[in-house]
Design a protein around this motif. Structure first.
Motif, PDB file in Angstrom:
ATOM      1  N   THR A   1      69.318  32.113  34.136  1.00 16.15           N
ATOM      2  CA  THR A   1      68.983  30.748  34.537  1.00 16.15           C
ATOM      3  C   THR A   1      67.684  30.218  33.939  1.00 16.15           C
ATOM      4  OG1 THR A   1      70.181  31.080  36.608  1.00 16.15           O
ATOM      5  CG2 THR A   1      68.690  29.200  36.511  1.00 16.15           C
ATOM      6  N   PRO A   2      66.563  30.962  33.973  1.00 14.05           N
ATOM      7  CA  PRO A   2      65.336  30.395  33.400  1.00 14.05           C
ATOM      8  C   PRO A   2      65.441  30.108  31.905  1.00 14.05           C
ATOM      9  CG  PRO A   2      64.848  32.303  34.783  1.00 14.05           C
ATOM     10  CD  PRO A   2      66.321  32.283  34.578  1.00 14.05           C
ATOM     11  N   ASP A   3      66.415  30.751  31.242  1.00 11.45           N
ATOM     12  CA  ASP A   3      66.587  30.577  29.802  1.00 11.45           C
ATOM     13  C   ASP A   3      67.771  29.668  29.475  1.00 11.45           C
ATOM     14  OD1 ASP A   3      65.719  31.097  27.197  1.00 11.45           O
ATOM     15  OD2 ASP A   3      67.183  32.695  26.913  1.00 11.45           O
ATOM     16  N   ALA A   4      68.327  29.010  30.490  1.00 12.04           N
ATOM     17  CA  ALA A   4      69.561  28.238  30.308  1.00 12.04           C
ATOM     18  C   ALA A   4      69.320  26.747  30.103  1.00 12.04           C
ATOM     19  CB  ALA A   4      70.480  28.445  31.509  1.00 12.04           C
ATOM     20  N   LEU A   5      68.066  26.331  29.952  1.00 12.00           N
ATOM     21  CA  LEU A   5      67.792  24.894  29.798  1.00 12.00           C
ATOM     22  C   LEU A   5      68.546  24.315  28.603  1.00 12.00           C
ATOM     23  CD1 LEU A   5      66.118  22.342  30.578  1.00 12.00           C
ATOM     24  CD2 LEU A   5      64.449  23.109  28.867  1.00 12.00           C
ATOM     25  N   GLY A   6      68.436  24.975  27.443  1.00 14.37           N
ATOM     26  CA  GLY A   6      69.073  24.451  26.241  1.00 14.37           C
ATOM     27  C   GLY A   6      70.565  24.241  26.401  1.00 14.37           C
ATOM     28  N   PRO A   7      71.333  25.290  26.792  1.00 11.67           N
ATOM     29  CA  PRO A   7      72.766  25.097  27.003  1.00 11.67           C
ATOM     30  C   PRO A   7      73.091  24.021  28.037  1.00 11.67           C
ATOM     31  CG  PRO A   7      72.261  27.434  26.859  1.00 11.67           C
ATOM     32  CD  PRO A   7      70.939  26.715  26.886  1.00 11.67           C
ATOM     33  N   LYS A   8      72.275  23.904  29.099  1.00 13.50           N
ATOM     34  CA  LYS A   8      72.509  22.892  30.119  1.00 13.50           C
ATOM     35  C   LYS A   8      72.312  21.482  29.561  1.00 13.50           C
ATOM     36  CE  LYS A   8      73.735  24.556  34.156  1.00 13.50           C
ATOM     37  NZ  LYS A   8      74.957  24.042  34.856  1.00 13.50           N
TER      38      LYS A   8
ATOM     39  N   ARG B   1      52.971  23.899  35.834  1.00 13.97           N
ATOM     40  CA  ARG B   1      53.695  23.239  34.741  1.00 13.97           C
ATOM     41  C   ARG B   1      55.193  23.535  34.738  1.00 13.97           C
ATOM     42  NH1 ARG B   1      50.647  20.610  31.206  1.00 13.97           N
ATOM     43  NH2 ARG B   1      48.434  21.146  30.947  1.00 13.97           N
ATOM     44  N   ILE B   2      55.635  24.482  35.534  1.00  8.50           N
ATOM     45  CA  ILE B   2      57.055  24.810  35.560  1.00  8.50           C
ATOM     46  C   ILE B   2      57.862  23.614  36.036  1.00  8.50           C
ATOM     47  CG2 ILE B   2      58.827  26.235  36.670  1.00  8.50           C
ATOM     48  CD1 ILE B   2      56.926  28.545  36.645  1.00  8.50           C
ATOM     49  N   ALA B   3      58.796  23.163  35.192  1.00  8.78           N
ATOM     50  CA  ALA B   3      59.718  22.059  35.489  1.00  8.78           C
ATOM     51  C   ALA B   3      59.007  20.728  35.730  1.00  8.78           C
ATOM     52  CB  ALA B   3      60.598  22.401  36.690  1.00  8.78           C
ATOM     53  N   THR B   4      57.738  20.619  35.326  1.00  9.96           N
ATOM     54  CA  THR B   4      57.033  19.340  35.462  1.00  9.96           C
ATOM     55  C   THR B   4      56.491  18.845  34.124  1.00  9.96           C
ATOM     56  OG1 THR B   4      54.855  20.335  35.893  1.00  9.96           O
ATOM     57  CG2 THR B   4      56.297  19.974  37.793  1.00  9.96           C
ATOM     58  N   THR B   5      56.653  19.630  33.082  1.00 10.29           N
ATOM     59  CA  THR B   5      56.062  19.326  31.783  1.00 10.29           C
ATOM     60  C   THR B   5      57.126  19.415  30.697  1.00 10.29           C
ATOM     61  OG1 THR B   5      53.928  20.225  32.497  1.00 10.29           O
ATOM     62  CG2 THR B   5      54.283  20.006  30.129  1.00 10.29           C
ATOM     63  N   ILE B   6      57.136  18.423  29.810  1.00  9.77           N
ATOM     64  CA  ILE B   6      58.049  18.415  28.672  1.00  9.77           C
ATOM     65  C   ILE B   6      57.221  18.309  27.396  1.00  9.77           C
ATOM     66  CG2 ILE B   6      59.969  17.239  27.534  1.00  9.77           C
ATOM     67  CD1 ILE B   6      60.694  16.027  30.259  1.00  9.77           C
TER      68      ILE B   6
ATOM     69  N   PRO C   1      60.207  30.501  39.630  1.00 10.67           N
ATOM     70  CA  PRO C   1      60.399  30.218  41.055  1.00 10.67           C
ATOM     71  C   PRO C   1      61.843  30.444  41.498  1.00 10.67           C
ATOM     72  CG  PRO C   1      60.217  28.185  39.796  1.00 10.67           C
ATOM     73  CD  PRO C   1      59.883  29.296  38.854  1.00 10.67           C
ATOM     74  N   LYS C   2      62.038  30.688  42.786  1.00 12.84           N
ATOM     75  CA  LYS C   2      63.378  30.986  43.288  1.00 12.84           C
ATOM     76  C   LYS C   2      64.309  29.783  43.215  1.00 12.84           C
ATOM     77  CE  LYS C   2      62.263  30.118  48.187  1.00 12.84           C
ATOM     78  NZ  LYS C   2      62.247  30.713  49.546  1.00 12.84           N
ATOM     79  N   GLU C   3      63.736  28.562  43.165  1.00 14.56           N
ATOM     80  CA  GLU C   3      64.573  27.364  43.076  1.00 14.56           C
ATOM     81  C   GLU C   3      64.826  26.951  41.631  1.00 14.56           C
ATOM     82  OE1 GLU C   3      60.317  25.795  43.929  1.00 14.56           O
ATOM     83  OE2 GLU C   3      61.547  27.560  44.343  1.00 14.56           O
TER      84      GLU C   3
END
Length: 327
Positions: free
Chosen positions: A117-124, A194-199, A291-293
């Motif tokens: 999951t943490p590495d699945a951003l690109g495929p998503k 910065r997790i999930a808040t920074t692009i 994070p767990k979420e």
């Protein structure tokens, strides 16, 4: 935190803005050959780091180019207004990095492992992107003005395919001959905030797996033969970074307390590194924390990135159009 700490633990700094802040904090002065601009929006802020000289390139550990960082802490709150603003800002800043004709052919690449999951951003992101290349060939009547030919692929990772990701992408590039390649990947941050808040958007391409210390074939103009823009979001933080911050805060409390200050004075300078090494030794220093979420964070941020890319590549598409496409 000092830059030497990252070097000691072989931690790559994916975000140019973090590399700049660390280097500037260590030297106490502006970095020659680096230009920094900042913009403020209602729900987000943008920092543009431009590396323009070879010396700065070496100091920053990043190739010359433009690094655009969008920060929006409210993204974690599932704030719809913030999500729309960030997608629109992303589209605007991404558009500023290319100058393509309306009939341009673009390839989207979602890097990463869809099984982690943490590495699945690109495929998503690929899953949610507006792909149109097939429509231009088989159903052109379905397309209106302001749409470009966009194709997409999530090539997987070396451990799944046995093939270097750059080799797969190079083969596709040679076949379909795009004018631009956009790659999306998960990054490692130097702060849990910065997790999930920074692009980050960079016109310098990317090195797959660099966030976890791998040295792999780059995906950039030199290797692909066409311009490559990289988009990434931090999804993990190196455990050594969290440990270092924790120890630093602990030492600050010792130093500030008159009763405990003597303990602080008696500590050896290498105390922190020794403690962190002992804790992380079973993982050879390569422990990453998420994070767990992370499932819901990847789900929401991937739609924002896909929306921003789609609006940038298809001028006729706005945020509401993209939402209709998703549904």
């Amino acid at each position: 935190m000092e830059l030497d700490f990252y070097k000691k633990f072989s931690i790559n700094i994916d975000l140019a803005v973090e590399a700049h802040d660390l280097l500037r904090g260590q030297t106490g002065r502006e970095i020659s050959g680096v230009i920094v601009d900042r913009e403020k929006y209602e729900n987000s802020s943008v920092t543009i780091v431009k590396i323009v000289e070879e010396q700065a390139e070496q100091l920053m550990g990043k190739p010359r180019g433009n690094y655009i960082t969008i920060e929006a802490p409210s993204l974690r709150d599932n704030n719809r207004l913030a999500q729309q603003e960030v997608a629109e800002v992303l589209a605007k800043k991404l558009s500023s990095l290319f100058n393509l004709p309306e009939n341009a052919n673009i390839l989207l690449v979602g890097l990463g492992n869809w099984n982690a999951t943490p590495d699945a951003l690109g495929p998503k992101v690929i899953e949610h992107s507006m792909v149109t290349r097939h429509l231009f060939k088989y159903a052109p009547e379905e397309l209106g003005e302001g749409m470009r030919s966009v194709s997409a692929i999530a090539p997987g990772v070396l451990g799944i395919t046995g093939i270097e990701t750059a080799e797969i992408i190079k083969g596709i590039v040679e076949k379909i001959q795009p004018e631009l390649v956009i790659v999306v990947d998960s990054l490692a941050a130097g702060s849990v905030d910065r997790i999930a808040t920074t692009i980050q958007i960079a016109d310098t391409g990317i090195n797959p797996g660099s966030g976890i210390g791998n040295q792999r074939t780059g995906i950039n103009l030199a290797s692909m033969g066409v311009p490559v823009i990289a988009i990434g979001i931090p999804t993990v933080v190196h455990a050594a970074v969290i440990a270092q911050v924790t120890v630093e805060h602990f030492l600050e409390q010792l130093k500030a307390n008159p009763l405990l200050n003597q303990i602080y004075q008696n500590l050896r300078p290498d105390f922190t590194n020794q403690v962190i090494n002992q804790v992380l030794q079973p993982f050879a220093g390569n422990l990453m924390v998420t994070p767990k979420e992370i499932d819901s964070l990847i789900s929401s941020t991937s739609k924002i990135v896909a929306g921003g890319i789609s609006m940038a590549l298809h001028p006729a598409v706005n945020f509401e159009d993209f939402n209709i496409y998703l549904n």
